[in-house]
Scaffold this motif. Sequence first.
Motif, PDB file in Angstrom:
ATOM      1  N   TRP A   1      33.402 -27.960 -11.795  1.00  0.00           N
ATOM      2  CA  TRP A   1      34.152 -27.625 -13.014  1.00  0.00           C
ATOM      3  C   TRP A   1      35.266 -28.627 -13.262  1.00  0.00           C
ATOM      4  O   TRP A   1      35.552 -28.960 -14.414  1.00  0.00           O
ATOM      5  CB  TRP A   1      34.710 -26.216 -12.890  1.00  0.00           C
ATOM      6  CG  TRP A   1      33.684 -25.136 -13.127  1.00  0.00           C
ATOM      7  CD1 TRP A   1      32.325 -25.277 -13.096  1.00  0.00           C
ATOM      8  CD2 TRP A   1      33.932 -23.757 -13.434  1.00  0.00           C
ATOM      9  NE1 TRP A   1      31.701 -24.086 -13.356  1.00  0.00           N
ATOM     10  CE2 TRP A   1      32.671 -23.129 -13.568  1.00  0.00           C
ATOM     11  CE3 TRP A   1      35.085 -23.003 -13.583  1.00  0.00           C
ATOM     12  CZ2 TRP A   1      32.555 -21.767 -13.857  1.00  0.00           C
ATOM     13  CZ3 TRP A   1      34.969 -21.655 -13.874  1.00  0.00           C
ATOM     14  CH2 TRP A   1      33.709 -21.048 -14.011  1.00  0.00           C
TER      15      TRP A   1
ATOM     16  N   GLN B   1      32.085 -22.759 -20.017  1.00  0.00           N
ATOM     17  CA  GLN B   1      33.186 -22.837 -20.972  1.00  0.00           C
ATOM     18  C   GLN B   1      33.966 -21.529 -21.026  1.00  0.00           C
ATOM     19  O   GLN B   1      35.180 -21.521 -21.276  1.00  0.00           O
ATOM     20  CB  GLN B   1      32.649 -23.187 -22.365  1.00  0.00           C
ATOM     21  CG  GLN B   1      32.034 -24.572 -22.475  1.00  0.00           C
ATOM     22  CD  GLN B   1      33.042 -25.676 -22.209  1.00  0.00           C
ATOM     23  OE1 GLN B   1      34.216 -25.577 -22.572  1.00  0.00           O
ATOM     24  NE2 GLN B   1      32.595 -26.750 -21.565  1.00  0.00           N
TER      25      GLN B   1
ATOM     26  N   GLU C   1      26.071 -23.877 -19.635  1.00  0.00           N
ATOM     27  CA  GLU C   1      27.236 -24.615 -20.124  1.00  0.00           C
ATOM     28  C   GLU C   1      28.175 -23.681 -20.897  1.00  0.00           C
ATOM     29  O   GLU C   1      29.400 -23.759 -20.748  1.00  0.00           O
ATOM     30  CB  GLU C   1      26.788 -25.760 -21.023  1.00  0.00           C
ATOM     31  CG  GLU C   1      27.919 -26.544 -21.669  1.00  0.00           C
ATOM     32  CD  GLU C   1      28.865 -27.190 -20.667  1.00  0.00           C
ATOM     33  OE1 GLU C   1      30.049 -27.370 -21.005  1.00  0.00           O
ATOM     34  OE2 GLU C   1      28.434 -27.486 -19.533  1.00  0.00           O
ATOM     35  N   GLU C   2      27.604 -22.781 -21.693  1.00  0.00           N
ATOM     36  CA  GLU C   2      28.441 -21.815 -22.419  1.00  0.00           C
ATOM     37  C   GLU C   2      29.173 -20.894 -21.437  1.00  0.00           C
ATOM     38  O   GLU C   2      30.351 -20.584 -21.624  1.00  0.00           O
ATOM     39  CB  GLU C   2      27.582 -20.984 -23.375  1.00  0.00           C
ATOM     40  CG  GLU C   2      28.388 -20.001 -24.206  1.00  0.00           C
ATOM     41  CD  GLU C   2      27.585 -19.306 -25.286  1.00  0.00           C
ATOM     42  OE1 GLU C   2      28.021 -18.236 -25.743  1.00  0.00           O
ATOM     43  OE2 GLU C   2      26.520 -19.843 -25.674  1.00  0.00           O
TER      44      GLU C   2
END
Length: 519
Positions: free
Chosen positions: A446, A218, A214-215
Amino acid sequence: MNLDRLFRPKNVVVYGGKWSDFVVEQCLKLGFSGNLWRVHPSREGCFRELSELPDIPDSAFLGINREQTLSVLRDLSHQGLGGAVVFASGFGEMEDGLSLRDELEQIPSDLPFIGPNCYGFINFFDQVALWPDQVVGQVIERGVAIISQSGTISITLMAQRRSLPVGYVISVGNQQRLAAEDLIRYCAQDDRVSVIGLYMEGIKDISNFIDAVEEARQLKKPIALIKAGRSEKGKQVALTHTGAMTGSEELHDALFERLGIARCEDLSTLVETLKLLHCCGPLQSNRVSMMSASGGDVALIADNINGHDLVLEPPSDVVKAKLSPLVGERVLIDNPLDFQTATWFDPPRLRKMFKTMLGAGYSLTSLMLDPPDEIESDTESFDSVIELFLEVAEGFASQAGLLSSLPESLSRRIREKALKAEVVPLQGLPEAIRSMNHASLIGKNWKQGLQTKLLISDDFSSSKKMLTEFQAKSMFRDAGLPVPYGKLISAEEAPMAAESMNYPLVLKASSPELFHKTD
């Protein structure tokens, strides 16, 4: 845990003999500008022990046996070492190494190390290689990070002849201290990394893995991987190789799909997917276009794209009107586009055709051709068409690809030209199609912005056991997921329960011995 001293060191210390010779040679080959110290009890030109070193090392390569590794790593930890590569095996993937694995676990937790049972790492960005083998590659400013549980797979991916720009190669082995998820996070935070590629046999910490992915998302760092263990034999090999429990493949597939990770079918597809993501990022839609001067190529494209989530949507009427005078009235304007050889030999018309197709709104527009061997053949006509396509594509914001049906058809010279023009060179039609599919699915994920959360109920033991359907649905309901209303009752209570519930309803048997409705 700060990993910069491990992967971007100024002072490196190398322990060991023959294997460690490679480490020194490859650091020098890459142009490592820091201090490089050898420790060996009898070799000339080496320090005899740690206390003789002129400064505290940032990173250490331990090319020594497993018993010596434990002793040296403890001493280095006390001296303030920044991180280490544990090369030795036999710490857990074999039964006689379980106690040594436990001892290794007692090394202070603030000391990062990769391994045991790993090859180490190569950092092409900063010109350092703690790697006991040949290093193939060049110093680059931006590229792909490869994280692998197999040293040999790492070498294969590093040495591929497909012009994949590799920035990091990190072999994690048994993942006792630093796991793939820790390295995903580290690589994602490096601005020089464009995309992350993984070869995995098992996930050490599923929750940490989800957070790391997830990071990375981002930070706009897509991930593509190969996860071993689809077959029973593959699972057995993974267990003996790195001690990894591969787990359920259906669950892994569902997890990767939810996380927006491309699970690739083979190494060729992984390389092409990483290359496409490096050049273009996740595709903005599944609408792609392809063109060739060969009807045979066009037929192969159509056959290979069948079954994927890609759409070969025909050009719009406006685009068709622009293309018609360029390709001639005998050419059927479709997608893929067979523009035939008459246009091939007419550069002004060819230029206009390329401009029209590149401006037609597809997420990726590719030219397919297979130039003959440069040594045995005259490639002038192919070179002219390729250079024209690259020249036109370089002036467009839209994404472009140069595609060959056979992997070997695109020479290194052509691949490097394409990359310089920011056009992705895709080698091999099947793997190229699969890479486009993977890139479009990541783009779709995304855009959806799906959040992934690991649901663990306190009502059930963490030990592995089969849940009944009612238990599983209760967990989902407690987590806030919509599930059909139901009650768990005895056979005698069924008539009364039915009266109290709304029709229509179904009756299902529930028992720990009934794993499936067919039972």
